[in-house]
Each structure stands twice: as structure tokens, then as C-alpha cells.
Design an enzyme around this catalytic site. Sequence first.
Site, PDB file in Angstrom:
ATOM      1  N   GLY A 239     -28.109  -2.074 -70.684  1.00  0.00           N
ATOM      2  CA  GLY A 239     -28.131  -2.942 -71.845  1.00  0.00           C
ATOM      3  C   GLY A 239     -26.977  -2.851 -72.816  1.00  0.00           C
ATOM      4  N   CYS A 346     -22.918 -33.284 -62.626  1.00  0.00           N
ATOM      5  CA  CYS A 346     -23.436 -34.483 -63.288  1.00  0.00           C
ATOM      6  C   CYS A 346     -24.525 -34.181 -64.301  1.00  0.00           C
ATOM      7  CB  CYS A 346     -23.942 -35.447 -62.234  1.00  0.00           C
ATOM      8  SG  CYS A 346     -22.635 -35.851 -61.091  1.00  0.00           S
ATOM      9  N   GLU A 347     -24.251 -33.336 -65.240  1.00  0.00           N
ATOM     10  CA  GLU A 347     -25.119 -33.198 -66.410  1.00  0.00           C
ATOM     11  C   GLU A 347     -24.300 -32.620 -67.552  1.00  0.00           C
ATOM     12  OE1 GLU A 347     -28.194 -29.979 -66.171  1.00  0.00           O
ATOM     13  OE2 GLU A 347     -27.918 -30.277 -64.037  1.00  0.00           O
ATOM     14  N   TYR A 375     -23.141 -11.021 -63.849  1.00  0.00           N
ATOM     15  CA  TYR A 375     -24.028 -12.182 -63.940  1.00  0.00           C
ATOM     16  C   TYR A 375     -23.239 -13.489 -63.764  1.00  0.00           C
ATOM     17  CZ  TYR A 375     -26.856  -8.405 -65.792  1.00  0.00           C
ATOM     18  OH  TYR A 375     -27.498  -7.206 -65.942  1.00  0.00           O
TER      19      TYR A 375
HETATM   20  N1  LLP Z   1     -32.149  -2.192 -66.034  1.00  0.00           N
HETATM   21  C1  LLP Z   1     -33.079  -3.168 -66.064  1.00  0.00           C
HETATM   22  C2  LLP Z   1     -34.484  -2.818 -65.827  1.00  0.00           C
HETATM   23  C3  LLP Z   1     -32.701  -4.497 -66.339  1.00  0.00           C
HETATM   24  O1  LLP Z   1     -33.628  -5.454 -66.380  1.00  0.00           O
HETATM   25  C4  LLP Z   1     -31.334  -4.803 -66.565  1.00  0.00           C
HETATM   26  C5  LLP Z   1     -30.906  -6.171 -66.847  1.00  0.00           C
HETATM   27  C6  LLP Z   1     -30.404  -3.745 -66.505  1.00  0.00           C
HETATM   28  C7  LLP Z   1     -30.848  -2.456 -66.241  1.00  0.00           C
HETATM   29  C8  LLP Z   1     -28.951  -3.956 -66.721  1.00  0.00           C
HETATM   30  O2  LLP Z   1     -28.662  -4.415 -68.003  1.00  0.00           O
HETATM   31  P1  LLP Z   1     -27.135  -4.539 -68.468  1.00  0.00           P
HETATM   32  O3  LLP Z   1     -26.573  -3.154 -68.551  1.00  0.00           O
HETATM   33  O4  LLP Z   1     -26.422  -5.356 -67.454  1.00  0.00           O
HETATM   34  O5  LLP Z   1     -27.224  -5.202 -69.780  1.00  0.00           O
HETATM   35  N2  LLP Z   1     -28.294 -12.741 -66.692  1.00  0.00           N
HETATM   36  C9  LLP Z   1     -28.191 -12.247 -68.051  1.00  0.00           C
HETATM   37  C10 LLP Z   1     -28.488 -10.768 -68.143  1.00  0.00           C
HETATM   38  C11 LLP Z   1     -29.833 -10.367 -67.575  1.00  0.00           C
HETATM   39  C12 LLP Z   1     -30.116  -8.902 -67.661  1.00  0.00           C
HETATM   40  C13 LLP Z   1     -31.355  -8.567 -66.919  1.00  0.00           C
HETATM   41  N3  LLP Z   1     -31.685  -7.188 -66.858  1.00  0.00           N
HETATM   42  C14 LLP Z   1     -26.815 -12.591 -68.614  1.00  0.00           C
HETATM   43  O6  LLP Z   1     -26.017 -13.217 -67.917  1.00  0.00           O
HETATM   44  O7  LLP Z   1     -26.524 -12.293 -69.762  1.00  0.00           O
END
Ligand code: LLP
Length: 421
Positions: A239, A346-347, A375
Site C-alpha cells: 500500500g 469509442c467512448e 496496474y
Molecule cells: N496486498 C494486498 C492484500 C492487496 O490487496 C494489495 C493491493 C497489495 C498487497 C499491494 O498493494 P500496493 O503495494 O500495490 O499498493 N488497481 C489499483 C490498485 C489495486 C490494489 C489492490 N490491492 C490501481 O491501479 O491503483
Amino acid sequence: MDHFLYKNGELHAEDVPLREIAASVGTPFYCYSTATLERHFRLFDEALEGTEHLVCYAMKAASNLAILKVLAACGAGMDVVSGGEYARAIAAGVSGDKIVFSGVGKTRDEMRLALTGGIRQFNVESEPEMLRLNEVALELGLKAPITVRVNPDVDAKTHAKIATGKKENKFGIPISRARDVYAMAGKLEGLEVVGIDVHIGSQLTELEPFRQAYEKVKELTLELRADGHTIKRLDLGGGLGIPYTRANDAPPLPTDYGAMVKDVLGDLGCEIEIEPGRLIAGNAGVLVSEVIYVKEGEDRKFLIVDAAMNDLIRPAMYDAHHDIVPLAEPAVATEPDTYDIVGPICESGDTFAKGRELAPMQEGALVAFRSAGAYGAVMSSEYNSRPMIPEVLVQGDQFAVIRARPSLEEMLNRDTIPEWL
Ligand code: LLP
């Protein structure tokens, strides 16, 4: 810091001009820097030095096998959320005892796959999941190592779609119920409690929400130990946010995060696991695209590029900002022009940026979307029948295609026609 810099007037990935890759593989494409991936992994690893720990890369951010191999070679464990991700971790050479399995909806098949292939722990998110995992483990004559993911009801102060630690989110077990759930786990023969798990959201730009969550985890650790449970590991989730702009308001660094973790949890004698995804991969990748047209609107100019929301959905989905820069470094005195930067889909949601200042652009100019390593490719689709774009990995002065662009024929051949048609 990343390794996408201008040299001799051209944006490079490490020592390779991105223009050279574009000429070889065509646009659009994703390009990752090995040195940046390694650097970001080490930042976390070093931030936790002095405490027993394992950095489990959250591969949902970018899961190409080549990327996983780079990180596995650095000693990374992996955080997986599906049977497919588990298979990727194993294929990249990561041993089961370095793989943690997260997610609210693990199926029997996924549990079986991980139990038979080897797993460090399942991060269990509900009582029904716990009962099912117990059943599957007993069927196999195995014991499943588990943590329970707790929901600390903390505001992560991030975009609502990626906040996971509030009581209205589907994730984890309310921390107020945790002792009962651990008591239940303790009675199930197929499970072995090894620790606690928490993850409150993604792209956090302050340490305070983490600290609040970890304080609660500390308190729970002491309570659970008093109840007779073995709590030897704390999985603190991922996170930590990344800078998406060059502005000065950068999120805290892994070193600050590591110091806070040690400060709050250092005296518990627990092994610390963390699951960063974005911080490792985000600024280790760019998306390179070509300007197809410059179109004059009534009151604005549209820069129509050959990448679209199917290739990078973050702006459409989270109103996310990505810096967009020309591959040809603009001369210092260049007066910028203002554009809405859009894709061909097309949006109207297929808009990457509105009113963005950029050096004047012409058809055929190449641009890079920065911070697209996490992502990006993993969330892409073939909407509008646009084939998935290639991924390229750079190391020093060499590059390799790590996922090829399918031909139109290959894309079509994935469909099958029923015999009655
Ligand atoms: N651990 C768990 C249980 C998670 O659900 C996630 C991310 C992470 C670790 C890794 O988090 P990070 O370090 O990458 O923040 N698609 C979205 C982000 C979705 C994150 C989902 N879970 C975006 O493009 O911002």
C-alpha cells in the site's frame, strides 16, 4: 528514483533509447527497467534490516514471468491472489515457503493447488473460508498455515476504490471479532495459526493510517498470545504510495515506513512480512505510444494517441494522473501547448488527461506515460478488439520482448464457432 532519463535528447530506459524499442516492436508497448525493479525491492528489504522479514511482492501489480524472475533473484517472496498467480510464482522459481495467498474468494481448487504445491501461509478473510480451507487440508492430510486478515476500520485516506481497511469494505474480519475467530481456528485440526495479516489500501501517501492499523495489530498480538495462540508472523500488507508527478509532495519513503514498522512492532519478536506491489513496479515501467492525429476541437486540441483505456485503464477507472512526456526532449525554451490526450476507443472515458501542457506535438511523435509499471499491463484488455500490447524488459544496454503482441489472426483464433453455425 527510476532509470527513465533523457540522454542526448532522447528518453532512455537505462541505456536503451525508447525510440529504438518502438522501431523494433511497434507502438504502443510497455517497457520495464530491471535496475529500477531491483532498486525498489532492495529499498524495502533494507528498510526492514535488523528485523527478521520477508518482502512478498504483490504480483497483481505486474505479473509478467520475467519481472517475477528479476525479483525472485533478489530474494523476493510473492503475494498471490489466485491460482493463476500462484502458478506464476512457482513458474518464476519461487518456492512455496515464500508464497503467501491473499484474497476474499479463494476456491477449493486454489486451496488444493497451493497446499499440494507448498505455501507459506493463507491469509484467511472469513469464517466460511476458514472452514473450507480446514476441510480441504484434512482431505489432503495436510495442515494449512494461516493468518487471519483483520479489518482494523482505519481510513487509509486514498481513492475509495482502493481503500480496503474500513468496516464497509469486503476485506478481512472485523478486528473486534478477531479473538473469537482465532479461537475457532485453534480448534480446527487442518489449520495451523502462524500470525496476523492486515492490508488497509493502496497508494497511501501518509504513514499515519499504517501506524494506526499496526498499533491495533500489536494490541491484538498480545491478546491472542494471552489466549494461547502462536503469533510468530505479522503480514502488514502493501500500500505504500508512489509519486505520480514530479511535484514535491512525494509519499514517505520505504525507509520511513520501515522505521515506523520497527518502532510500532519491533519488540514483539515477530517476523515481519510486507506485500508491496505498486512501489516496486510502478515507476519501473512506462507505456510508450505514438501520436496518430492532432485534432482541433471547438475549444481545445485533442492529441489522439495509439494507446487507449484498454491498455491503461487507471485514468478512466480511478481518475489517475500519469505524467506524459515526449520521447524527444523538448528544447528548454519551448512554449508548451495544451491538449486533451485521448485514445482511439469509442467512448469519452477513453481520456488520459485533460488540459495537459506538453511541448507542441505532431503526428508520429512518440510519448511515454510514466509510472505505468504497476496496474498497467495486468489490467489491460482487448476491448474494441485491440490486441494486447507487448511488454519489453530492459537491462543495461539490452532489451527483450517479454510478452509479444498477438497477431490479429491469433486474437481471432481464440474464439471458437459452435458446430451449429
Ligand atoms: N496486498 C494486498 C492484500 C492487496 O490487496 C494489495 C493491493 C497489495 C498487497 C499491494 O498493494 P500496493 O503495494 O500495490 O499498493 N488497481 C489499483 C490498485 C489495486 C490494489 C489492490 N490491492 C490501481 O491501479 O491503483
